[in-house]
Design a protein around this motif. Sequence first.
Motif, mmCIF file in Angstrom:
data_model
loop_
_atom_site.group_PDB
_atom_site.id
_atom_site.type_symbol
_atom_site.label_atom_id
_atom_site.label_comp_id
_atom_site.label_asym_id
_atom_site.label_seq_id
_atom_site.Cartn_x
_atom_site.Cartn_y
_atom_site.Cartn_z
ATOM 1 N N CYS A 6 0.995 -1.371 0.012
ATOM 2 C CA CYS A 6 0.163 0.114 0.137
ATOM 3 C C CYS A 6 0.924 1.130 -0.104
ATOM 4 C CB CYS A 6 -0.885 0.081 1.245
ATOM 5 S SG CYS A 6 -2.186 -1.216 1.075
ATOM 6 N N ASN A 7 0.545 2.284 -0.819
ATOM 7 C CA ASN A 7 1.190 3.378 -0.842
ATOM 8 C C ASN A 7 0.513 4.457 -0.622
ATOM 9 O OD1 ASN A 7 3.367 1.823 -1.829
ATOM 10 N ND2 ASN A 7 2.538 1.931 -3.905
ATOM 11 N N LEU A 8 1.135 5.669 -0.128
ATOM 12 C CA LEU A 8 0.518 6.984 0.291
ATOM 13 C C LEU A 8 1.312 8.287 -0.516
ATOM 14 C CD1 LEU A 8 -1.536 8.537 2.104
ATOM 15 C CD2 LEU A 8 0.164 8.827 3.643
ATOM 16 N N ALA B 30 -13.329 4.603 -5.372
ATOM 17 C CA ALA B 30 -12.068 4.214 -5.675
ATOM 18 C C ALA B 30 -12.077 3.656 -7.125
ATOM 19 C CB ALA B 30 -11.573 3.091 -4.591
ATOM 20 N N LEU B 31 -11.059 3.806 -7.638
ATOM 21 C CA LEU B 31 -10.735 3.121 -9.035
ATOM 22 C C LEU B 31 -10.061 2.039 -9.126
ATOM 23 C CD1 LEU B 31 -11.316 3.664 -12.098
ATOM 24 C CD2 LEU B 31 -9.511 5.210 -12.126
ATOM 25 N N TYR B 32 -10.566 0.938 -9.741
ATOM 26 C CA TYR B 32 -9.560 -0.180 -9.806
ATOM 27 C C TYR B 32 -9.003 0.058 -11.317
ATOM 28 C CZ TYR B 32 -8.227 -5.086 -10.677
ATOM 29 O OH TYR B 32 -7.462 -5.952 -10.978
ATOM 30 N N ALA C 248 -1.909 -4.403 -10.493
ATOM 31 C CA ALA C 248 -3.449 -3.891 -10.546
ATOM 32 C C ALA C 248 -2.990 -2.802 -9.277
ATOM 33 C CB ALA C 248 -4.073 -5.031 -10.381
ATOM 34 N N LYS C 249 -4.061 -1.928 -9.495
ATOM 35 C CA LYS C 249 -3.956 -0.810 -8.307
ATOM 36 C C LYS C 249 -5.549 -0.729 -7.899
ATOM 37 C CE LYS C 249 0.156 1.334 -10.129
ATOM 38 N NZ LYS C 249 0.266 1.720 -11.431
ATOM 39 N N LEU C 250 -5.650 -0.443 -6.752
ATOM 40 C CA LEU C 250 -6.989 0.222 -6.336
ATOM 41 C C LEU C 250 -6.831 1.721 -5.640
ATOM 42 C CD1 LEU C 250 -10.042 -0.096 -5.871
ATOM 43 C CD2 LEU C 250 -9.506 -1.084 -3.396
ATOM 44 N N VAL D 170 -4.409 7.070 -1.635
ATOM 45 C CA VAL D 170 -4.043 5.993 -1.336
ATOM 46 C C VAL D 170 -3.935 4.991 -2.247
ATOM 47 C CG1 VAL D 170 -4.423 4.081 0.619
ATOM 48 C CG2 VAL D 170 -4.491 6.396 1.486
ATOM 49 N N TYR D 171 -2.933 3.849 -2.583
ATOM 50 C CA TYR D 171 -3.079 3.009 -3.448
ATOM 51 C C TYR D 171 -2.986 1.675 -2.784
ATOM 52 C CZ TYR D 171 -0.890 6.597 -6.582
ATOM 53 O OH TYR D 171 -0.207 7.670 -7.149
ATOM 54 N N GLN D 172 -3.610 0.605 -3.247
ATOM 55 C CA GLN D 172 -3.548 -0.637 -2.868
ATOM 56 C C GLN D 172 -2.695 -1.230 -4.106
ATOM 57 O OE1 GLN D 172 -7.286 -1.095 -0.163
ATOM 58 N NE2 GLN D 172 -6.819 -3.041 -0.978
ATOM 59 N N VAL D 173 -1.752 -1.998 -4.113
ATOM 60 C CA VAL D 173 -1.009 -2.424 -5.258
ATOM 61 C C VAL D 173 -0.855 -4.037 -5.191
ATOM 62 C CG1 VAL D 173 1.167 -2.179 -6.881
ATOM 63 C CG2 VAL D 173 0.016 -0.316 -5.335
ATOM 64 N N SER D 174 -1.152 -4.655 -6.353
ATOM 65 C CA SER D 174 -1.111 -6.088 -6.439
ATOM 66 C C SER D 174 0.312 -6.665 -6.637
ATOM 67 C CB SER D 174 -1.940 -6.538 -7.411
ATOM 68 O OG SER D 174 -1.291 -6.428 -8.644
#
Length: 186
Positions: free
Chosen positions: A47-49, A110-112, A71-73, A131-135
Amino acid sequence: MIITPTELPGAAVVELELREDERGFFARTFCRSEFEAAGLEPLVEQCNLSYNHRAGTLRGMHYQVEPAPEAKLVRCTRGAIVDVIVDMRPESPTYLRHVAVELTADNRRALYVPPLFAHGYLTLVDGAEVVYQVSAAYTPGTERGLRHDDPALGIDWPVPVSVVSEKDRSWALLGETAAAPAGGAA
Protein backbone atom coordinates in the motif's frame (compact mmCIF):
# COMPACT_ATOMS: atom_id res chain seq x y z
CA MET A 1 -19.18 -2.40 -1.98
CA ILE A 2 -20.71 -1.48 -5.28
CA ILE A 3 -18.41 -2.43 -8.16
CA THR A 4 -19.33 -0.78 -11.46
CA PRO A 5 -17.43 -1.71 -14.62
CA THR A 6 -16.19 1.17 -16.79
CA GLU A 7 -16.22 1.25 -20.58
CA LEU A 8 -12.68 -0.18 -20.47
CA PRO A 9 -12.94 -3.93 -19.82
CA GLY A 10 -11.36 -4.92 -16.50
CA ALA A 11 -11.45 -1.41 -15.00
CA ALA A 12 -14.10 -0.55 -12.40
CA VAL A 13 -15.30 2.15 -10.04
CA VAL A 14 -15.64 0.89 -6.47
CA GLU A 15 -18.14 2.71 -4.25
CA LEU A 16 -18.82 2.15 -0.60
CA GLU A 17 -22.02 0.78 0.86
CA LEU A 18 -22.31 2.77 4.04
CA ARG A 19 -23.75 1.25 7.23
CA GLU A 20 -24.80 4.41 9.08
CA ASP A 21 -26.01 5.14 12.56
CA GLU A 22 -25.74 8.02 15.07
CA ARG A 23 -21.95 7.49 15.37
CA GLY A 24 -21.28 7.91 11.64
CA PHE A 25 -20.76 5.05 9.23
CA PHE A 26 -18.80 1.87 8.60
CA ALA A 27 -17.97 0.49 5.17
CA ARG A 28 -15.74 -2.14 3.62
CA THR A 29 -13.18 -0.69 1.21
CA PHE A 30 -11.87 -4.03 -0.04
CA CYS A 31 -13.16 -7.61 -0.06
CA ARG A 32 -11.23 -10.42 -1.76
CA SER A 33 -14.32 -12.49 -2.59
CA GLU A 34 -16.26 -9.53 -4.02
CA PHE A 35 -13.28 -8.54 -6.17
CA GLU A 36 -12.91 -12.13 -7.41
CA ALA A 37 -16.65 -12.32 -8.17
CA ALA A 38 -16.33 -9.13 -10.25
CA GLY A 39 -13.32 -10.54 -12.13
CA LEU A 40 -10.85 -8.14 -10.48
CA GLU A 41 -7.43 -9.17 -9.21
CA PRO A 42 -7.80 -9.34 -5.41
CA LEU A 43 -4.13 -9.34 -4.37
CA VAL A 44 -2.65 -6.64 -2.17
CA GLU A 45 1.15 -6.79 -2.04
CA GLN A 46 1.78 -3.25 -0.83
CA CYS A 47 0.00 0.00 0.00
CA ASN A 48 1.27 3.46 -0.92
CA LEU A 49 0.37 6.99 0.18
CA SER A 50 0.91 10.12 -1.88
CA TYR A 51 0.55 13.67 -0.55
CA ASN A 52 0.45 16.65 -2.95
CA HIS A 53 1.03 20.24 -1.86
CA ARG A 54 -0.64 22.07 -4.73
CA ALA A 55 -3.65 21.85 -7.00
CA GLY A 56 -2.57 21.13 -10.57
CA THR A 57 -0.01 18.50 -9.52
CA LEU A 58 0.15 15.63 -11.98
CA ARG A 59 1.49 12.19 -11.11
CA GLY A 60 1.67 9.68 -13.95
CA MET A 61 0.93 8.19 -16.44
CA HIS A 62 2.66 4.99 -15.21
CA TYR A 63 2.25 1.28 -15.79
CA GLN A 64 4.33 -1.83 -15.23
CA VAL A 65 5.05 -4.62 -17.70
CA GLU A 66 6.03 -8.28 -17.30
CA PRO A 67 7.31 -9.81 -15.17
CA ALA A 68 5.62 -7.52 -12.61
CA PRO A 69 2.48 -5.85 -13.95
CA GLU A 70 0.47 -4.16 -11.19
CA ALA A 71 -3.23 -3.85 -10.53
CA LYS A 72 -4.08 -0.86 -8.32
CA LEU A 73 -6.99 0.28 -6.21
CA VAL A 74 -6.73 4.07 -5.92
CA ARG A 75 -8.66 6.21 -3.44
CA CYS A 76 -8.43 9.93 -2.59
CA THR A 77 -8.53 10.25 1.20
CA ARG A 78 -8.11 14.03 1.39
CA GLY A 79 -9.12 16.64 -1.16
CA ALA A 80 -9.96 15.79 -4.76
CA ILE A 81 -8.30 14.38 -7.87
CA VAL A 82 -9.23 13.35 -11.37
CA ASP A 83 -7.81 9.89 -11.98
CA VAL A 84 -7.17 8.81 -15.58
CA ILE A 85 -6.39 5.32 -16.84
CA VAL A 86 -5.34 4.27 -20.34
CA ASP A 87 -5.66 0.72 -21.70
CA MET A 88 -2.15 -0.33 -22.76
CA ARG A 89 -3.04 -3.93 -23.71
CA PRO A 90 -2.16 -4.12 -27.43
CA GLU A 91 -4.67 -6.93 -28.10
CA SER A 92 -7.54 -5.07 -26.40
CA PRO A 93 -10.38 -3.56 -28.45
CA THR A 94 -10.05 -0.49 -26.18
CA TYR A 95 -6.25 -0.14 -26.65
CA LEU A 96 -5.16 3.48 -25.95
CA ARG A 97 -8.66 4.55 -24.86
CA HIS A 98 -8.94 6.27 -21.52
CA VAL A 99 -11.42 6.84 -18.71
CA ALA A 100 -11.35 9.71 -16.20
CA VAL A 101 -12.99 9.43 -12.77
CA GLU A 102 -13.20 12.12 -10.10
CA LEU A 103 -12.13 10.71 -6.75
CA THR A 104 -12.68 12.85 -3.67
CA ALA A 105 -12.59 12.49 0.08
CA ASP A 106 -16.31 13.32 0.03
CA ASN A 107 -17.45 10.81 -2.63
CA ARG A 108 -15.16 8.09 -1.17
CA ARG A 109 -15.03 6.42 -4.58
CA ALA A 110 -12.07 4.26 -5.65
CA LEU A 111 -10.84 3.31 -9.10
CA TYR A 112 -9.66 -0.23 -9.84
CA VAL A 113 -6.81 -0.08 -12.36
CA PRO A 114 -6.14 -3.42 -14.06
CA PRO A 115 -2.64 -4.63 -14.90
CA LEU A 116 -1.22 -3.07 -18.10
CA PHE A 117 -3.26 0.12 -17.72
CA ALA A 118 -1.37 3.41 -17.49
CA HIS A 119 -2.50 5.39 -14.47
CA GLY A 120 -2.12 9.00 -13.47
CA TYR A 121 -3.96 11.69 -11.61
CA LEU A 122 -4.22 15.45 -11.37
CA THR A 123 -4.92 17.16 -8.05
CA LEU A 124 -7.91 19.49 -8.06
CA VAL A 125 -7.18 21.13 -4.69
CA ASP A 126 -4.19 21.88 -2.49
CA GLY A 127 -3.28 19.16 0.01
CA ALA A 128 -4.71 16.16 -1.85
CA GLU A 129 -3.79 12.76 -0.45
CA VAL A 130 -4.10 9.48 -2.34
CA VAL A 131 -3.85 5.87 -1.12
CA TYR A 132 -3.04 2.97 -3.48
CA GLN A 133 -3.38 -0.74 -2.83
CA VAL A 134 -1.06 -2.48 -5.30
CA SER A 135 -1.01 -6.14 -6.37
CA ALA A 136 2.76 -6.45 -6.87
CA ALA A 137 5.87 -5.00 -5.29
CA TYR A 138 7.60 -2.25 -7.26
CA THR A 139 10.08 -3.94 -9.58
CA PRO A 140 12.78 -1.70 -11.10
CA GLY A 141 13.00 -2.00 -14.87
CA THR A 142 9.30 -2.79 -15.41
CA GLU A 143 7.94 0.76 -15.23
CA ARG A 144 6.79 2.44 -18.43
CA GLY A 145 4.94 5.68 -18.94
CA LEU A 146 3.01 8.00 -21.17
CA ARG A 147 3.08 11.76 -21.42
CA HIS A 148 -0.03 13.32 -19.86
CA ASP A 149 -0.19 15.75 -22.79
CA ASP A 150 0.34 13.23 -25.60
CA PRO A 151 -2.00 14.36 -28.41
CA ALA A 152 -2.56 10.72 -29.40
CA LEU A 153 -4.36 10.15 -26.09
CA GLY A 154 -6.56 13.25 -26.19
CA ILE A 155 -6.90 13.51 -22.41
CA ASP A 156 -8.80 16.66 -21.42
CA TRP A 157 -7.49 17.49 -17.95
CA PRO A 158 -10.04 19.61 -16.02
CA VAL A 159 -7.48 22.10 -14.61
CA PRO A 160 -4.09 23.20 -15.94
CA VAL A 161 -1.13 20.98 -15.08
CA SER A 162 1.22 23.19 -13.09
CA VAL A 163 3.48 20.68 -11.27
CA VAL A 164 4.92 17.59 -12.95
CA SER A 165 8.13 15.66 -12.29
CA GLU A 166 10.99 15.67 -14.78
CA LYS A 167 10.50 11.91 -15.18
CA ASP A 168 6.83 12.33 -16.13
CA ARG A 169 7.62 15.22 -18.47
CA SER A 170 10.28 13.06 -20.19
CA TRP A 171 8.24 10.07 -21.35
CA ALA A 172 8.31 9.64 -25.12
CA LEU A 173 5.22 10.51 -27.12
CA LEU A 174 3.36 7.54 -28.58
CA GLY A 175 4.95 6.66 -31.87
CA GLU A 176 8.40 7.61 -30.59
CA THR A 177 10.74 5.02 -29.10
CA ALA A 178 9.65 4.59 -25.48
CA ALA A 179 12.15 3.66 -22.80
CA ALA A 180 11.82 3.32 -19.08
CA PRO A 181 13.35 6.20 -17.10
CA ALA A 182 15.95 5.65 -14.45
CA GLY A 183 13.77 5.11 -11.36
CA GLY A 184 12.34 7.80 -9.11
CA ALA A 185 9.20 8.44 -7.12
CA ALA A 186 5.77 8.47 -8.72
